[in-house]
Scaffold this motif. Structure first.
Motif, PDB file in Angstrom:
ATOM      1  N   LEU A  97       0.830  -1.206   0.000  1.00  0.00           N
ATOM      2  CA  LEU A  97       0.000   0.000   0.000  1.00  0.00           C
ATOM      3  C   LEU A  97       0.868   1.261   0.000  1.00  0.00           C
ATOM      4  CD1 LEU A  97      -2.804   1.258   0.068  1.00  0.00           C
ATOM      5  CD2 LEU A  97      -2.824   0.978   2.544  1.00  0.00           C
ATOM      6  N   LEU A 100       2.255   1.807  -3.455  1.00  0.00           N
ATOM      7  CA  LEU A 100       1.216   2.325  -4.357  1.00  0.00           C
ATOM      8  C   LEU A 100       0.955   3.807  -4.077  1.00  0.00           C
ATOM      9  CD1 LEU A 100      -1.360  -0.625  -4.407  1.00  0.00           C
ATOM     10  CD2 LEU A 100       0.293   0.009  -6.177  1.00  0.00           C
ATOM     11  N   PHE A 109      -5.471  13.666  -3.705  1.00  0.00           N
ATOM     12  CA  PHE A 109      -6.018  12.309  -3.719  1.00  0.00           C
ATOM     13  C   PHE A 109      -5.260  11.435  -2.727  1.00  0.00           C
ATOM     14  CE2 PHE A 109      -5.769   7.974  -5.615  1.00  0.00           C
ATOM     15  CZ  PHE A 109      -7.093   7.630  -5.430  1.00  0.00           C
ATOM     16  N   VAL A 113      -6.841   9.501   0.591  1.00  0.00           N
ATOM     17  CA  VAL A 113      -6.780   8.049   0.809  1.00  0.00           C
ATOM     18  C   VAL A 113      -6.076   7.751   2.135  1.00  0.00           C
ATOM     19  CG1 VAL A 113      -5.830   5.869  -0.047  1.00  0.00           C
ATOM     20  CG2 VAL A 113      -6.832   7.505  -1.646  1.00  0.00           C
ATOM     21  N   ILE A 116      -8.296   8.312   5.180  1.00  0.00           N
ATOM     22  CA  ILE A 116      -9.331   7.297   5.386  1.00  0.00           C
ATOM     23  C   ILE A 116      -8.736   5.980   5.896  1.00  0.00           C
ATOM     24  CG2 ILE A 116     -11.061   5.878   4.221  1.00  0.00           C
ATOM     25  CD1 ILE A 116     -11.526   8.354   2.376  1.00  0.00           C
ATOM     26  N   VAL A 117      -7.618   5.565   5.327  1.00  0.00           N
ATOM     27  CA  VAL A 117      -7.101   4.253   5.726  1.00  0.00           C
ATOM     28  C   VAL A 117      -6.481   4.255   7.123  1.00  0.00           C
ATOM     29  CG1 VAL A 117      -6.750   3.422   3.371  1.00  0.00           C
ATOM     30  CG2 VAL A 117      -4.852   4.527   4.584  1.00  0.00           C
TER      31      VAL A 117
ATOM     32  N   ASN B  15      -3.878   2.234 -10.515  1.00  0.00           N
ATOM     33  CA  ASN B  15      -3.510   2.559  -9.145  1.00  0.00           C
ATOM     34  C   ASN B  15      -4.581   3.415  -8.477  1.00  0.00           C
ATOM     35  OD1 ASN B  15      -1.882   2.608  -6.906  1.00  0.00           O
ATOM     36  ND2 ASN B  15      -0.597   4.292  -7.630  1.00  0.00           N
ATOM     37  N   ALA B  16      -5.080   4.403  -9.203  1.00  0.00           N
ATOM     38  CA  ALA B  16      -6.109   5.287  -8.640  1.00  0.00           C
ATOM     39  C   ALA B  16      -7.363   4.491  -8.297  1.00  0.00           C
ATOM     40  CB  ALA B  16      -6.427   6.402  -9.623  1.00  0.00           C
ATOM     41  N   LEU B  18      -7.566   1.237  -7.695  1.00  0.00           N
ATOM     42  CA  LEU B  18      -7.250   0.314  -6.600  1.00  0.00           C
ATOM     43  C   LEU B  18      -7.265   1.034  -5.251  1.00  0.00           C
ATOM     44  CD1 LEU B  18      -6.415  -2.643  -6.139  1.00  0.00           C
ATOM     45  CD2 LEU B  18      -4.039  -1.881  -6.193  1.00  0.00           C
ATOM     46  N   LEU B  19      -6.615   2.194  -5.181  1.00  0.00           N
ATOM     47  CA  LEU B  19      -6.548   2.928  -3.914  1.00  0.00           C
ATOM     48  C   LEU B  19      -7.924   3.420  -3.498  1.00  0.00           C
ATOM     49  CD1 LEU B  19      -3.183   4.855  -4.339  1.00  0.00           C
ATOM     50  CD2 LEU B  19      -3.670   2.979  -2.777  1.00  0.00           C
ATOM     51  N   THR B  20      -8.744   3.819  -4.494  1.00  0.00           N
ATOM     52  CA  THR B  20     -10.107   4.223  -4.165  1.00  0.00           C
ATOM     53  C   THR B  20     -10.864   3.052  -3.542  1.00  0.00           C
ATOM     54  OG1 THR B  20     -10.036   5.710  -6.048  1.00  0.00           O
ATOM     55  CG2 THR B  20     -12.200   5.281  -5.091  1.00  0.00           C
ATOM     56  N   VAL B  22      -9.580   0.544  -1.890  1.00  0.00           N
ATOM     57  CA  VAL B  22      -9.051   0.317  -0.538  1.00  0.00           C
ATOM     58  C   VAL B  22      -9.709   1.285   0.441  1.00  0.00           C
ATOM     59  CG1 VAL B  22      -6.994   0.499   0.924  1.00  0.00           C
ATOM     60  CG2 VAL B  22      -6.834  -0.637  -1.287  1.00  0.00           C
ATOM     61  N   ALA B  23      -9.788   2.556   0.047  1.00  0.00           N
ATOM     62  CA  ALA B  23     -10.399   3.556   0.923  1.00  0.00           C
ATOM     63  C   ALA B  23     -11.871   3.227   1.169  1.00  0.00           C
ATOM     64  CB  ALA B  23     -10.248   4.951   0.316  1.00  0.00           C
TER      65      ALA B  23
END
Lengths: 304, 290
Positions: A97, A100, A109, A113, A116-117, B15-16, B18-20, B22-23
């Motif tokens: 993660l 990424l 952005f 993210v 939130i995580v 990637n964008a 995928l990360l969305t 995950v969030a």
């Protein structure tokens, strides 16, 4: 003036500082070193009214009982099994993660993210287990609602041993993956930008840079985090297995900490439970020392 | 790492997405439980509630707020959190200040002994015996004193104090100030970021504390919120709501459970933006090695 005299003068000069330390000493002695001595009760047939000195000395008897007890080997196996799976699943997740996130160019952005995580880290295991049990409920949970919507049958996630292990692992990833990225992101931001520039001049693609600059740059941190996890392979703290667990899955959910609680505090078999606890502490300590020694040998950089 | 000179690729899009995802995965369980907490019991039990409330109602929250047991647990947990955090921060500062002084005689030995406690412990049962022998069972102190100092936090604070120029304390000492006065009047005012960070660390710790309450507290008047929530959700098969809310009422069990989860989580959610800022900073101070 001799060295000893100089030291004495310093101690007298700093006497008020030692005074400030008194409550700190008291805490570490009473709640850490006294219990270390108290672990001696594992070698006695402990009588709560007589104390350690008044109880009968039984040598390694409690340990002998432990090694002949099938239940002990089940909790030992479960502890190691759940931790080894975590090494394969929960250890690489935050690293991936972080890598990424590191590739994201849009700062806003990325920050959203990250924000939130991090959130699940701050929830207690009671709340997380409540969320998970609710979401996976066979009758009213979101996941099974969707499965039924597509014509499937409800899955009893929490009472099936195989599913339970998967949920145990996923719950850990869900709660800690975001938080775990922090340490890797810090290491990533410390990689020398000149190395990237040099690599680009040499025509390295993004993938090449990841392989030859980024990963080598954070390898010491990866190793440290990995070794800490390996060092703790014998210990699982109480909350997660206890709160996610239930009588239907004790064959996989019962670990050393929940076992010590059940045998020691619910069945009041104090000396036997203390023996199990001491065994865990000693093995854990040896593992950590070994992990550190290995780290020193491989990278010339240890944990301590 | 991507730079401005790299052209956007398919990977960036992937990637964008995928990360969305995950969030979103981090939020979905909370959104679902929030939806349940506002939904009618019938809609919940027939499996019709997703991320939006169905058959909007507030009986779940009404039941939680009307429950004497939950309200008493709330008051006790707030008390525990405030009292515990104050003790934690004060004693941690008392340890960090002398130990940050490089020429304190015995500093190395004291520090090694403290670090040793991070790697070796006597185990649960001997600690329980100490708490019992001190007569702390069933008191708020059983939930505070055994964790007075988290050694990791002590390291953070000591590291921070070490960065404060020694000359400041030295000149106050020349003026005859006592060590406690130097700590309180000079060091502490210069250390508000680390104090705020540690207060949040300890505070969230007390709010989330479960195990200690489980083993040290028998008196229902001193049950913490987490303990009550656990009784409600996972204790026994279906007995939980009776334990917490009493027998008589006909309560919408599922929406009450969801409401209780959100009730216990709400303070953390409200504090979260604040928490995040300080915690991340604190976690980074901690990753700097001695």
């Amino acid at each position: 003036m001799t060295l000893a005299q100089a030291r004495r003068r310093k101690v007298i000069r700093d006497r008020h500082l030692y005074l400030l330390l008194l409550p700190v000493f008291a805490y570490y002695i009473v709640f850490h070193f006294v219990p270390m001595y108290g672990a001696v009760m594992a070698f006695t047939d402990y009588n709560i009214f007589a104390g350690i000195r008044g109880s009968d000395w039984v040598g390694f008897n409690n340990f002998r009982i432990m090694f002949r007890n099938d239940e002990f080997f089940i909790v030992l196996r479960n502890t190691v099994m759940l931790n080894v799976i975590s090494l394969l699943v929960a250890f690489p997740a935050p690293l991936i993660l972080a890598l990424l996130l590191n590739e994201v160019r849009n700062k806003k952005f990325r920050r959203a993210v990250q924000g939130i995580v991090y959130l699940p880290h701050f929830l207690s295991w009671v709340v997380v287990s409540g969320l998970i049990i609710t979401v996976l409920s066979p009758s009213s949970g979101l996941v099974n609602n969707i499965i039924r919507l597509f014509g499937g049958e409800s899955i009893y996630f929490m009472t099936d041993s195989v599913w339970w292990v998967a949920i145990y692992q996923l719950s850990g990833v869900w709660k800690e993956v975001g938080w775990g990225t922090i340490i890797f992101l810090a290491a990533l931001s410390a990689v020398d930008p000149n190395l990237y520039d040099a690599a680009m001049i040499d025509g390295a693609s993004r993938w090449d840079r990841l392989k030859h600059v980024t990963i080598p740059g954070i390898t010491p941190m990866i190793l440290v985090v990995f070794l800490l996890s390996v060092g703790n392979v014998m210990s699982i703290s109480f909350d997660r297995p206890f709160l996610l667990g239930n009588p239907m899955v004790l064959d996989v959910a019962d670990v050393i900490s929940t076992y010590v609680y059940r045998v020691g505090l619910l069945n009041v078999d104090y000396s036997y439970a203390a023996a199990v606890g001491l065994f865990q502490s000693v093995v854990n300590f040896v593992f950590l020392l070994t992990a550190n020694w290995l780290s020193n040998r491989i990278k010339g950089e240890g944990l301590f | 790492m991507a730079t401005r000179r790299d052209p956007p690729t398919a990977f960036d899009a992937f990637n964008a997405v995928l990360l969305t995802l995950v969030a979103v995965a981090c939020l979905v369980p909370m959104l679902h439980v929030t939806a349940l907490s506002f939904s009618s019991e019938g809609a919940i039990l027939s499996g019709r509630v997703g991320l939006v409330p169905v058959g909007l109602q507030l009986r779940g929250y009404q039941t939680v707020f009307a429950s004497a047991a939950m309200m008493r647990a709330l008051v006790f947990t707030v008390y525990l959190t405030i009292l515990g955090t104050s003790v934690n921060v004060m004693i941690t500062a008392l340890g960090a200040y002398p130990l940050a002084k490089p020429d304190l005689v015995g500093r190395r030995v004291i520090w090694l002994l403290i670090l040793f406690t991070m790697f070796f412990s006597g185990g649960l049962i001997p600690v329980f015996m100490v708490v019992r022998a001190l007569g702390l069972l069933d008191t708020v102190w059983a939930l505070i004193l055994p964790g007075t100092i988290a050694t990791f936090n002590l390291i953070l604070m000591k590291t921070y104090f070490s960065g404060i120029p020694a000359s400041l304390a030295e000149s106050a000492r020349m003026d005859g100030a006592s060590e406690l006065a130097i700590l309180m009047r000079i060091i502490v005012p210069l250390s508000t970021p680390i104090i705020a960070t540690l207060a949040l660390f300890y505070g969230v710790g007390h709010w989330s504390q479960f195990f200690q309450a489980l083993i040290y507290i028998q008196d229902p008047d001193k049950y913490t919120l987490q303990l009550r929530l656990q009784q409600l959700i996972t204790d026994g098969v279906g007995y939980g709501p009776t334990v917490v809310f009493g027998q008589a009422e006909d309560i919408p069990v599922e929406s009450v459970k969801a409401s209780a989860i959100m009730f216990v989580t709400a303070p953390v959610l409200i504090a979260f933006p604040f928490l995040q800022k300080h915690f991340v900073k604190g976690a980074l101070i901690g990753s700097l090695k001695e």
